[in-house]
Design an enzyme around this catalytic site. Structure first.
Site, PDB file in Angstrom:
ATOM      1  N   GLY A   1      23.045  12.656  72.678  1.00  0.00           N
ATOM      2  CA  GLY A   1      23.646  13.992  72.676  1.00  0.00           C
ATOM      3  C   GLY A   1      22.859  15.077  73.372  1.00  0.00           C
ATOM      4  O   GLY A   1      23.430  16.040  73.880  1.00  0.00           O
TER       5      GLY A   1
ATOM      6  N   ASP B   1      22.704  18.888  61.764  1.00  0.00           N
ATOM      7  CA  ASP B   1      23.837  19.016  60.851  1.00  0.00           C
ATOM      8  C   ASP B   1      23.272  18.906  59.430  1.00  0.00           C
ATOM      9  O   ASP B   1      22.806  19.890  58.863  1.00  0.00           O
ATOM     10  CB  ASP B   1      24.819  17.896  61.213  1.00  0.00           C
ATOM     11  CG  ASP B   1      26.119  17.946  60.450  1.00  0.00           C
ATOM     12  OD1 ASP B   1      26.560  19.039  60.115  1.00  0.00           O
ATOM     13  OD2 ASP B   1      26.715  16.880  60.196  1.00  0.00           O
TER      14      ASP B   1
ATOM     15  N   ASP C   1      29.703  14.348  71.404  1.00  0.00           N
ATOM     16  CA  ASP C   1      30.911  13.548  71.591  1.00  0.00           C
ATOM     17  C   ASP C   1      31.777  13.474  70.344  1.00  0.00           C
ATOM     18  O   ASP C   1      31.327  13.732  69.229  1.00  0.00           O
ATOM     19  CB  ASP C   1      30.524  12.115  71.978  1.00  0.00           C
ATOM     20  CG  ASP C   1      29.939  11.350  70.789  1.00  0.00           C
ATOM     21  OD1 ASP C   1      28.949  11.829  70.213  1.00  0.00           O
ATOM     22  OD2 ASP C   1      30.485  10.294  70.433  1.00  0.00           O
TER      23      ASP C   1
HETATM   24  P1  IMP Z   1      22.449  14.956  60.979  1.00  0.00           P
HETATM   25  O1  IMP Z   1      21.554  13.790  60.661  1.00  0.00           O
HETATM   26  O2  IMP Z   1      23.530  15.126  59.947  1.00  0.00           O
HETATM   27  O3  IMP Z   1      21.676  16.239  61.208  1.00  0.00           O
HETATM   28  O4  IMP Z   1      23.258  14.605  62.300  1.00  0.00           O
HETATM   29  C1  IMP Z   1      22.637  14.281  63.455  1.00  0.00           C
HETATM   30  C2  IMP Z   1      23.564  13.740  64.503  1.00  0.00           C
HETATM   31  O5  IMP Z   1      24.953  13.689  64.117  1.00  0.00           O
HETATM   32  C3  IMP Z   1      23.523  14.637  65.726  1.00  0.00           C
HETATM   33  O6  IMP Z   1      22.421  14.331  66.544  1.00  0.00           O
HETATM   34  C4  IMP Z   1      24.847  14.342  66.378  1.00  0.00           C
HETATM   35  O7  IMP Z   1      24.742  13.207  67.196  1.00  0.00           O
HETATM   36  C5  IMP Z   1      25.779  14.047  65.209  1.00  0.00           C
HETATM   37  N1  IMP Z   1      26.568  15.251  64.864  1.00  0.00           N
HETATM   38  C6  IMP Z   1      26.391  16.059  63.821  1.00  0.00           C
HETATM   39  N2  IMP Z   1      27.294  17.060  63.823  1.00  0.00           N
HETATM   40  C7  IMP Z   1      28.072  16.863  64.929  1.00  0.00           C
HETATM   41  C8  IMP Z   1      29.184  17.583  65.488  1.00  0.00           C
HETATM   42  O8  IMP Z   1      29.662  18.615  64.989  1.00  0.00           O
HETATM   43  N3  IMP Z   1      29.697  17.078  66.645  1.00  0.00           N
HETATM   44  C9  IMP Z   1      29.207  15.944  67.247  1.00  0.00           C
HETATM   45  N4  IMP Z   1      28.174  15.258  66.748  1.00  0.00           N
HETATM   46  C10 IMP Z   1      27.600  15.702  65.594  1.00  0.00           C
END
Ligand code: IMP
Length: 175
Positions: A46, A104, A160
């Site tokens: 990403g 996120d 994506d």
């Molecule tokens: P986390 O571990 O929940 O912080 O998420 C990390 C990964 O989830 C990011 O590096 C993204 O690849 C994916 N991600 C989280 N939120 C989104 C979103 O709103 N759109 C697309 N990908 C997301």
């Protein structure tokens, strides 16, 4: 507006706003790492566009490397365990900047940073283009944040939906 499969996305952050903000972040990094020769660790997939535009605005000596994070379920009790793939350089004693597309829940980056810290870097900071504060589940020290956004699904500029939509110059949000 873009429709991918069953979902419609509408513009959220323009290409111009993204580029302007990245220039500001790069200037901050140029100042704070002026004499440090950092190693920039880009989390694929990403962050590829963010990292490229950020790097073009860095004027300091720096190295750039790329990692992936695989996830597999080790046991039911420990849940998702993330493993870093592709880090061939030694980071011991280095000043590290981890570049991520979006924080996120923060669970991915927390595990990545814990594993990097075990390798003994001199310092470690995080640069993320997007941050959803209300979704955060793990405390993370986010030193460089492009934009704080609401807890809604976003797409584009590297991010994506089901593998599609990474190739837009702007960021869109699920309608
Ligand atoms: P986390 O571990 O929940 O912080 O998420 C990390 C990964 O989830 C990011 O590096 C993204 O690849 C994916 N991600 C989280 N939120 C989104 C979103 O709103 N759109 C697309 N990908 C997301």
């Amino acid at each position: 507006m873009i429709t991918i499969k069953d979902k419609t996305f509408v513009p959220l952050i323009s290409a111009e706003a993204i580029q302007a903000r990245i220039q500001e972040l790069a200037e901050q990094i140029n100042q704070e790492y002026a004499d440090k020769h950092p190693l920039i660790v880009v989390v694929l997939n990403g962050a590829f566009l963010f990292a490229a535009d950020l790097a073009k605005n860095l004027t300091i000596p720096c190295e750039i490397t790329f990692i992936r994070v695989s996830s597999y379920r080790a046991t039911e009790s420990s849940g998702q365990v993330k493993q870093i793939l592709g880090l061939n350089e030694s980071i011991e004693g280095r000043d590290i900047i981890v570049v991520e597309d979006i924080v996120d829940t923060g669970l991915t980056l927390a595990q990545v940073c814990d594993q990097l810290q075990e390798k003994g870097p001199k310092s470690l900071t995080i640069a993320t283009l997007l941050f959803k504060p209300s979704a955060l589940q793990k405390p993370l020290d986010l030193h460089y944040v492009g934009f704080e956004i609401e807890n809604r699904f976003v797409l584009g500029y590297g991010l994506d939906y089901d593998g599609l939509g990474r190739n837009t110059p702007n960021i869109l949000v699920l309608e």
